[in-house]
Scaffold this active site. Sequence first.
Site, short mmCIF file in Angstrom:
data_model
loop_
_atom_site.label_atom_id
_atom_site.label_comp_id
_atom_site.label_asym_id
_atom_site.label_seq_id
_atom_site.Cartn_x
_atom_site.Cartn_y
_atom_site.Cartn_z
N ASP A 1 6.68 0.11 -10.35
CA ASP A 1 7.65 -0.40 -11.25
C ASP A 1 8.67 0.78 -11.73
O ASP A 1 8.22 1.95 -11.72
CB ASP A 1 7.04 -1.11 -12.26
CG ASP A 1 6.49 -2.63 -12.09
OD1 ASP A 1 6.70 -3.10 -11.08
OD2 ASP A 1 5.44 -2.94 -12.62
N TYR B 1 -4.81 2.01 -10.01
CA TYR B 1 -3.68 2.38 -10.98
C TYR B 1 -4.58 2.57 -12.55
O TYR B 1 -5.78 2.12 -12.58
CB TYR B 1 -3.07 0.76 -11.40
CG TYR B 1 -2.38 0.40 -10.40
CD1 TYR B 1 -0.99 0.38 -10.41
CD2 TYR B 1 -2.89 -0.45 -9.32
CE1 TYR B 1 -0.18 -0.16 -9.18
CE2 TYR B 1 -2.35 -0.96 -8.07
CZ TYR B 1 -0.94 -0.69 -7.99
OH TYR B 1 -0.13 -1.35 -7.10
#
Length: 420
Positions: free
Chosen positions: A233, A299
């Site tokens: 993102d 992540y």
Amino acid sequence: MSVKYDERQIDLGRRILAAGPICDECLGRRFAKVGRGLANAERGRAVRERIGEAEASGDCWVCDGLFDRADEWAERAVRKAEGIEFETYLFGVELSPRVEEMEALLEKRFPSDDAESAKHAFNRIVGKAFEARLERSVTVAFKGPDLSFVIDARADELRIHIASVYVYGRYRKLVRGIPQTRWPCRRCRGRGCARCGFTGKQYPESVEEWIAAPLLDTAGAEKAHLHGAGREDIDARMLGDGRPFVLELLAPRCRTLDLAALTRAVNTHAEGRVEVSPLRFVDRWTVAHLKETRSPKRYRAAVTFDAPVSDEELDAALAALCGEIEQRTPRRVSHRRADRVRRRRLIAASGRMEDSRSAVVEVEGDGGLYIKELISGDGGGTQPSLAGRLEVGAVVTELDVLEVRSGLPERQADVVDTGQ
Ligand SMILES: [Zn+2]
Ligand SMILES: [Zn+2]
């Protein structure tokens, strides 16, 4: 060298000559496989002499003088290739409809097993003349030439195509708010308007532009495309060993690049924002390979809850979350992606509370697993979710990609070559 033609061949020659004025090339092409070490024009002359015919008068009814202009086309190609670095080349020709028609007629009326087509012969002859005019040695390549020419005989146009150069590396994105690739401005779609300050861009910078700038300049390329192994993102950082990518340099005028120096140039130029691992040349198939491979990713997310959560509750919820996750296309991307349900695995998850309402969570999942929705539940679109397991609202406030498990194996030493 001389050739012995048999009676059948002489008869064929006689009939062709009777059909109208024809150049030595087009006559000789009917006998292209007879006799070694000869040019078609020499074969044509030999046939003509054997029959006792004088030199052709008037334009050739087959090629309309195309072969007489081979040197001219070669000269044009040399001029067009000026200042472009290449080792391999290929010529192609688009004949005029009339010549196409006459070539078909020649083939039909005077069939010969020894013939060479006009296109084949012309490309070969122009190629030879082109090579002879250059001051360095280049070679013809039928697959993936650095430089390809298309002679458009009908429009009297010479088109040139310079093959892209592909460079592989891994990038780290150290700041938030930068997209992977250049986005055209939503309002003007790239033309430039007041909203984008006439840059045509939605974001002033991108990973693509940071990496491409020094390479574009050195290679004298028209533009560059970054092909990433997935993308993070805009507001997520890309840390760890970085994300594999291939940078494609389109229409480069220079293709032997000092990639060690360019790696340093990118890292100096983009310091504190984007970093690349040592760059190396790859072929264009690497792009498809990177795009097709879906690999696990790790992540780290900063999460805020809307009610207090204990360490024990967080641990239990994360442990119970591992396994298959069903995700509808997230609402935030549904305007550009089809709405469907995906199944992805959450491989591992752990975390710790920073205070009663915020945590840092590390997760590892299949490529394509949406992490923000895994945490928030996306209004029921992702099942199960951390918010659902805890029965507490949860939102990701910061996201970092720590690991992308794909890409090419590391190489001990990066050699500088042309990569083609
Ligand atoms: Zn001709
Ligand atoms: Zn704009």
